[in-house]
Motif scaffolding. Structure first.
Motif, PDB file in Angstrom:
ATOM      1  N   GLU A 123     -25.109  -5.741 -29.660  1.00  0.00           N
ATOM      2  CA  GLU A 123     -23.651  -5.598 -30.105  1.00  0.00           C
ATOM      3  C   GLU A 123     -22.693  -6.809 -29.828  1.00  0.00           C
ATOM      4  O   GLU A 123     -21.992  -7.015 -30.605  1.00  0.00           O
ATOM      5  N   SER A 124     -23.158  -7.509 -28.822  1.00  0.00           N
ATOM      6  CA  SER A 124     -22.262  -8.734 -28.653  1.00  0.00           C
ATOM      7  C   SER A 124     -22.936  -9.648 -29.693  1.00  0.00           C
ATOM      8  O   SER A 124     -21.866 -10.696 -30.050  1.00  0.00           O
ATOM      9  N   LEU A 125     -23.991 -10.004 -30.045  1.00  0.00           N
ATOM     10  CA  LEU A 125     -24.429 -10.799 -30.903  1.00  0.00           C
ATOM     11  C   LEU A 125     -23.624 -10.417 -32.362  1.00  0.00           C
ATOM     12  O   LEU A 125     -23.452 -11.429 -33.029  1.00  0.00           O
ATOM     13  N   GLU A 126     -23.543  -9.173 -32.666  1.00  0.00           N
ATOM     14  CA  GLU A 126     -22.851  -8.722 -33.728  1.00  0.00           C
ATOM     15  C   GLU A 126     -21.263  -9.015 -33.856  1.00  0.00           C
ATOM     16  O   GLU A 126     -20.865  -9.489 -34.887  1.00  0.00           O
ATOM     17  N   LYS A 127     -20.777  -8.970 -32.708  1.00  0.00           N
ATOM     18  CA  LYS A 127     -19.397  -9.191 -32.520  1.00  0.00           C
ATOM     19  C   LYS A 127     -19.409 -10.667 -32.731  1.00  0.00           C
ATOM     20  O   LYS A 127     -18.342 -11.053 -33.075  1.00  0.00           O
ATOM     21  N   SER A 128     -20.250 -11.524 -32.065  1.00  0.00           N
ATOM     22  CA  SER A 128     -20.135 -12.979 -32.384  1.00  0.00           C
ATOM     23  C   SER A 128     -20.221 -13.506 -33.757  1.00  0.00           C
ATOM     24  O   SER A 128     -19.168 -14.040 -34.247  1.00  0.00           O
ATOM     25  N   LEU A 129     -21.115 -12.795 -34.514  1.00  0.00           N
ATOM     26  CA  LEU A 129     -21.350 -13.128 -35.852  1.00  0.00           C
ATOM     27  C   LEU A 129     -20.073 -12.810 -36.743  1.00  0.00           C
ATOM     28  O   LEU A 129     -19.565 -13.411 -37.552  1.00  0.00           O
ATOM     29  N   GLU A 130     -19.503 -11.570 -36.369  1.00  0.00           N
ATOM     30  CA  GLU A 130     -18.359 -11.006 -37.018  1.00  0.00           C
ATOM     31  C   GLU A 130     -17.021 -11.663 -36.848  1.00  0.00           C
ATOM     32  O   GLU A 130     -16.169 -12.067 -37.747  1.00  0.00           O
ATOM     33  N   THR A 131     -16.740 -11.998 -35.362  1.00  0.00           N
ATOM     34  CA  THR A 131     -15.533 -12.792 -35.183  1.00  0.00           C
ATOM     35  C   THR A 131     -15.442 -14.372 -35.060  1.00  0.00           C
ATOM     36  O   THR A 131     -14.379 -15.021 -35.142  1.00  0.00           O
ATOM     37  N   LYS A 132     -16.900 -14.819 -35.326  1.00  0.00           N
ATOM     38  CA  LYS A 132     -16.891 -16.302 -35.281  1.00  0.00           C
ATOM     39  C   LYS A 132     -16.626 -16.787 -33.752  1.00  0.00           C
ATOM     40  O   LYS A 132     -16.068 -17.982 -33.785  1.00  0.00           O
ATOM     41  N   GLU A 133     -16.469 -16.038 -32.681  1.00  0.00           N
ATOM     42  CA  GLU A 133     -16.028 -16.432 -31.430  1.00  0.00           C
ATOM     43  C   GLU A 133     -17.232 -15.692 -30.436  1.00  0.00           C
ATOM     44  O   GLU A 133     -17.674 -14.754 -30.826  1.00  0.00           O
ATOM     45  N   THR A 134     -17.464 -16.582 -29.448  1.00  0.00           N
ATOM     46  CA  THR A 134     -18.660 -16.002 -28.533  1.00  0.00           C
ATOM     47  C   THR A 134     -18.205 -14.823 -27.770  1.00  0.00           C
ATOM     48  O   THR A 134     -17.223 -14.617 -27.053  1.00  0.00           O
ATOM     49  N   TRP A 135     -19.161 -13.772 -27.838  1.00  0.00           N
ATOM     50  CA  TRP A 135     -19.165 -12.482 -27.133  1.00  0.00           C
ATOM     51  C   TRP A 135     -20.428 -12.379 -26.297  1.00  0.00           C
ATOM     52  O   TRP A 135     -21.520 -12.856 -26.850  1.00  0.00           O
ATOM     53  N   PHE A 136     -20.131 -12.112 -24.909  1.00  0.00           N
ATOM     54  CA  PHE A 136     -21.582 -11.752 -24.247  1.00  0.00           C
ATOM     55  C   PHE A 136     -21.776 -10.682 -23.606  1.00  0.00           C
ATOM     56  O   PHE A 136     -20.625  -9.639 -23.704  1.00  0.00           O
ATOM     57  N   TYR A 137     -22.848 -10.402 -23.050  1.00  0.00           N
ATOM     58  CA  TYR A 137     -23.244  -9.377 -22.098  1.00  0.00           C
ATOM     59  C   TYR A 137     -23.364  -9.857 -20.695  1.00  0.00           C
ATOM     60  O   TYR A 137     -24.325 -10.523 -20.398  1.00  0.00           O
ATOM     61  N   SER A 138     -22.298  -9.089 -19.756  1.00  0.00           N
ATOM     62  CA  SER A 138     -22.316  -9.494 -18.311  1.00  0.00           C
ATOM     63  C   SER A 138     -23.545  -8.816 -17.833  1.00  0.00           C
ATOM     64  O   SER A 138     -23.379  -7.238 -17.864  1.00  0.00           O
TER      65      SER A 138
END
Length: 208
Positions: A35-50
């Protein structure tokens, strides 16, 4: 890039190494799930999983220190990522440019085997100054004043290089060229233009 190619571990995670696209400094190591990888690709900003909080987190959501993604690469085994970013501020929660600021071999790095090592080091220091903006630093002053001030200094230093060369004064010339190179590196950082891109142009011209 298709997410289906990525091999997540038994916990559904993949390590993501975040790297400054300009200075090439490694900023942090974090983890992504699908999910965070998908959001990173979609928004072009980094999302991670804690892993500690067991939830998604958007880098810079509270601090404002976001990371604009330039490219995302996966290794030959497709089980780890390198995320090239343009950072807007420090990457580390301690307020430092990179999470990897401490060295186990600080007395051995930057050997004289590479005579251009100081250029790489200076580029990284300038990137660190832009991210952290330490009070009293001259580089901080330049970034706070903006591109017009930086351009003025580049013009002034170029003029002083010319004068030193016309005077046939090698001692003066080496100092003025040093000042010019420094201010050019600050300008490249302000413009988000990697020095590697400039070197690539030189390399291409050399082929001609």
């Amino acid at each position: 890039m298709t997410i289906d190619k990525i091999k997540f571990d038994q916990n559904g995670l993949v390590p993501a190494i975040v790297q400054d696209a300009a200075s090439k400094e490694v900023l942090t190591l974090a983890y992504m799930n699908k999910e965070s990888l998908e959001k990173s690709l979609e928004t072009k900003e980094t999302w991670f999983y804690s892993r500690s909080r067991q939830e998604l987190w958007h880098k810079g959501a509270t601090s404002g220190n976001t990371q604009k993604i330039v490219d995302m690469r996966y290794d030959c085994d497709a089980d780890s990522l390198v995320v090239l970013v343009v950072p807007a501020g420090p990457a580390c929660h301690k307020g430092e440019y990179t999470c990897f600021s401490d060295s186990l071999m600080k007395d051995e790095v930057r050997t004289t085997l590479n005579r251009f090592a100081i250029i790489e080091e200076l580029e990284q220091v300038i990137a660190k100054r832009e991210a952290e903006l330490p009070e009293g630093a001259y580089t901080t002053y330049l970034f706070e004043k903006g591109v017009d001030k930086i351009l003025k200094k580049v013009g002034e230093e170029a003029g002083e290089v010319i004068i030193a060369a016309k005077n046939r004064d090698p001692e003066e010339l080496k100092w003025e060229v040093s000042d010019l190179l420094y201010h050019l590196l600050v300008l490249l950082r302000e413009q988000k233009l990697p020095l590697d891109d400039v070197l690539a142009v030189l390399k291409e011209r050399h082929k001609a």
